[in-house]
Design a protein around this motif. Sequence first.
Motif, PDB file in Angstrom:
ATOM      1  N   PRO A 196      14.714 -30.108   0.152  1.00 31.19           N
ATOM      2  CA  PRO A 196      13.630 -29.175  -0.220  1.00 31.19           C
ATOM      3  C   PRO A 196      12.582 -29.850  -1.097  1.00 31.19           C
ATOM      4  CG  PRO A 196      15.771 -28.142  -0.481  1.00 31.19           C
ATOM      5  CD  PRO A 196      16.037 -29.603  -0.217  1.00 31.19           C
ATOM      6  N   SER A 197      11.350 -29.428  -0.933  1.00 30.14           N
ATOM      7  CA  SER A 197      10.231 -29.964  -1.701  1.00 30.14           C
ATOM      8  C   SER A 197       9.436 -28.804  -2.278  1.00 30.14           C
ATOM      9  CB  SER A 197       9.324 -30.819  -0.824  1.00 30.14           C
ATOM     10  OG  SER A 197       8.677 -30.005   0.150  1.00 30.14           O
ATOM     11  N   GLU A 198       8.443 -29.136  -3.077  1.00 31.07           N
ATOM     12  CA  GLU A 198       7.577 -28.103  -3.640  1.00 31.07           C
ATOM     13  C   GLU A 198       6.843 -27.347  -2.541  1.00 31.07           C
ATOM     14  OE1 GLU A 198       3.822 -27.798  -6.758  1.00 31.07           O
ATOM     15  OE2 GLU A 198       5.258 -29.447  -6.947  1.00 31.07           O
ATOM     16  N   ALA A 199       6.589 -28.051  -1.429  1.00 31.08           N
ATOM     17  CA  ALA A 199       5.843 -27.430  -0.338  1.00 31.08           C
ATOM     18  C   ALA A 199       6.724 -26.627   0.613  1.00 31.08           C
ATOM     19  CB  ALA A 199       5.100 -28.511   0.453  1.00 31.08           C
ATOM     20  N   LEU A 200       8.009 -26.958   0.705  1.00 24.53           N
ATOM     21  CA  LEU A 200       8.854 -26.362   1.740  1.00 24.53           C
ATOM     22  C   LEU A 200      10.297 -26.272   1.252  1.00 24.53           C
ATOM     23  CD1 LEU A 200       8.551 -25.384   4.719  1.00 24.53           C
ATOM     24  CD2 LEU A 200       9.292 -27.672   5.414  1.00 24.53           C
ATOM     25  N   GLU A 201      10.859 -25.056   1.318  1.00 24.79           N
ATOM     26  CA  GLU A 201      12.217 -24.843   0.805  1.00 24.79           C
ATOM     27  C   GLU A 201      13.292 -25.157   1.827  1.00 24.79           C
ATOM     28  OE1 GLU A 201      12.550 -20.866  -0.593  1.00 24.79           O
ATOM     29  OE2 GLU A 201      11.202 -21.171  -2.317  1.00 24.79           O
ATOM     30  N   LYS A 202      13.010 -24.947   3.104  1.00 23.97           N
ATOM     31  CA  LYS A 202      14.016 -25.159   4.146  1.00 23.97           C
ATOM     32  C   LYS A 202      13.354 -25.779   5.370  1.00 23.97           C
ATOM     33  CE  LYS A 202      13.578 -20.428   5.928  1.00 23.97           C
ATOM     34  NZ  LYS A 202      14.311 -19.180   6.254  1.00 23.97           N
ATOM     35  N   PRO A 203      14.130 -26.378   6.269  1.00 21.64           N
ATOM     36  CA  PRO A 203      13.538 -27.053   7.431  1.00 21.64           C
ATOM     37  C   PRO A 203      12.671 -26.108   8.260  1.00 21.64           C
ATOM     38  CG  PRO A 203      15.879 -27.543   7.260  1.00 21.64           C
ATOM     39  CD  PRO A 203      15.599 -26.468   6.261  1.00 21.64           C
ATOM     40  N   HIS A 204      11.602 -26.660   8.797  1.00 20.47           N
ATOM     41  CA  HIS A 204      10.691 -25.892   9.647  1.00 20.47           C
ATOM     42  C   HIS A 204      10.270 -26.781  10.806  1.00 20.47           C
ATOM     43  CE1 HIS A 204       7.830 -22.549  10.348  1.00 20.47           C
ATOM     44  NE2 HIS A 204       7.100 -23.503  10.909  1.00 20.47           N
ATOM     45  N   VAL A 205      10.557 -26.325  12.020  1.00 21.29           N
ATOM     46  CA  VAL A 205      10.386 -27.148  13.210  1.00 21.29           C
ATOM     47  C   VAL A 205       9.372 -26.533  14.168  1.00 21.29           C
ATOM     48  CG1 VAL A 205      11.531 -27.906  15.339  1.00 21.29           C
ATOM     49  CG2 VAL A 205      12.670 -28.208  13.137  1.00 21.29           C
ATOM     50  N   MET A 206       8.479 -27.372  14.658  1.00 20.44           N
ATOM     51  CA  MET A 206       7.607 -27.023  15.766  1.00 20.44           C
ATOM     52  C   MET A 206       7.830 -28.040  16.882  1.00 20.44           C
ATOM     53  SD  MET A 206       3.552 -26.147  15.903  1.00 20.44           S
ATOM     54  CE  MET A 206       3.055 -27.449  14.793  1.00 20.44           C
ATOM     55  N   VAL A 207       7.902 -27.563  18.114  1.00 19.99           N
ATOM     56  CA  VAL A 207       8.101 -28.447  19.262  1.00 19.99           C
ATOM     57  C   VAL A 207       6.993 -28.180  20.271  1.00 19.99           C
ATOM     58  CG1 VAL A 207       9.672 -29.210  21.067  1.00 19.99           C
ATOM     59  CG2 VAL A 207      10.603 -28.406  18.892  1.00 19.99           C
ATOM     60  N   ALA A 208       6.408 -29.261  20.794  1.00 17.58           N
ATOM     61  CA  ALA A 208       5.335 -29.144  21.783  1.00 17.58           C
ATOM     62  C   ALA A 208       5.917 -29.178  23.190  1.00 17.58           C
ATOM     63  CB  ALA A 208       4.322 -30.271  21.611  1.00 17.58           C
ATOM     64  N   MET A 209       5.364 -28.327  24.050  1.00 16.57           N
ATOM     65  CA  MET A 209       5.770 -28.332  25.456  1.00 16.57           C
ATOM     66  C   MET A 209       4.552 -28.047  26.325  1.00 16.57           C
ATOM     67  SD  MET A 209       7.865 -24.675  25.656  1.00 16.57           S
ATOM     68  CE  MET A 209       8.346 -24.954  27.361  1.00 16.57           C
ATOM     69  N   ASN A 210       4.601 -28.496  27.559  1.00 13.47           N
ATOM     70  CA  ASN A 210       3.522 -28.249  28.509  1.00 13.47           C
ATOM     71  C   ASN A 210       3.747 -26.911  29.191  1.00 13.47           C
ATOM     72  OD1 ASN A 210       2.014 -30.799  28.338  1.00 13.47           O
ATOM     73  ND2 ASN A 210       3.901 -31.704  29.111  1.00 13.47           N
ATOM     74  N   VAL A 211       2.726 -26.074  29.194  1.00 18.32           N
ATOM     75  CA  VAL A 211       2.841 -24.738  29.763  1.00 18.32           C
ATOM     76  C   VAL A 211       1.634 -24.461  30.650  1.00 18.32           C
ATOM     77  CG1 VAL A 211       2.981 -22.275  29.262  1.00 18.32           C
ATOM     78  CG2 VAL A 211       4.202 -23.907  27.814  1.00 18.32           C
ATOM     79  N   PHE A 212       1.924 -24.049  31.879  1.00 21.75           N
ATOM     80  CA  PHE A 212       0.875 -23.671  32.831  1.00 21.75           C
ATOM     81  C   PHE A 212       1.284 -22.351  33.466  1.00 21.75           C
ATOM     82  CE2 PHE A 212       0.819 -28.275  32.583  1.00 21.75           C
ATOM     83  CZ  PHE A 212      -0.536 -28.569  32.468  1.00 21.75           C
TER      84      PHE A 212
END
Length: 331
Positions: free
Chosen positions: A206-222
Amino acid sequence: MTTFSVLDLVPVREGGTLSEAFAATADLARAAERAGCKRFWVAEHHAMDGIAGGATSVVLAHIGNATSTIRIGSGGIMLPNHTPFQIAEQFGTLDALFPGRVDLGLGRAPGAGPELQRALRKNLHQAAEYFPQDVVELRALLTGDFDLPITATPGMGAKVELWMLGSSLFGAQLAAKLGLPYAFAAHFAPDHLDAALTLYRRDFQPSEALEKPHVMVAMNVFAAATEAEARLLASSQQQSFVRLRSGNPGKLPPPIADYTDTLPAPAQAMLAHVGQAAAVGTPAQVREGIAAFVQRTGADEIMLSGATYDPEARIRSLEMTMEACEKALVT
């Protein structure tokens, strides 16, 4: 609930111009804002005829002026190409222009041959070795979390949201150590997706900016009215992938019906491999594909990628995707 964002490479299509590409990215950003997307990111690429986001911070200013509420950011800035001080000034400026809306996603890969290294006047591979130290310095230039001999103005005190980008275990390790949110580029490099997310969540501090893990995943969508139409839309980007992997990149080409059927087996296998982080089809099919991907990754956010030759087709695809996902319990 999973939130959705958009990654745009500012594609320049065959027969098109840079001005048209920048106008199209502003139109797409406005559509993303209307549809309820959280972020609109632009990626830094250089010396590629088909991608116009090289001056990333300038493009973000253009997008910021075209929108009013959606977060804007880099997906990402390749920090070895720059100095931390330059990026602090640029994104400090963006924060002053668009307060509370600016993300700074950072990547390590220089992605450059000798020609670009000479043009940038940098040894990019050596610069990449200093990436962790440069990230820490950049954060200090923005937050003042430790003293530096110089102050970035604009920059110091800017409320920029820092992200770590990655397509390997390195970025996951650094994001975990620094307590930063993590975005994984599965849309073009899915090999280490599961291992990287496991490592990031396991080792997160944990950091001052973020208390717990936060995930974003990129995918191709059409998304389109029919599966055949959606596959036709996707064929422009598939052609670009094949050309890039063959060492012959160029502008975004027009779509080709049944494109993958024309390819040799190795190219088909490459596209199938990348396609594990993709959803192509009707709105219902896309909704199911995204839900399965969220279940696999546990992603807090999904970043929607995928260039179409017709810019209006991408806007329609995005609108269909967001409407379909709003009707589903994607958790």
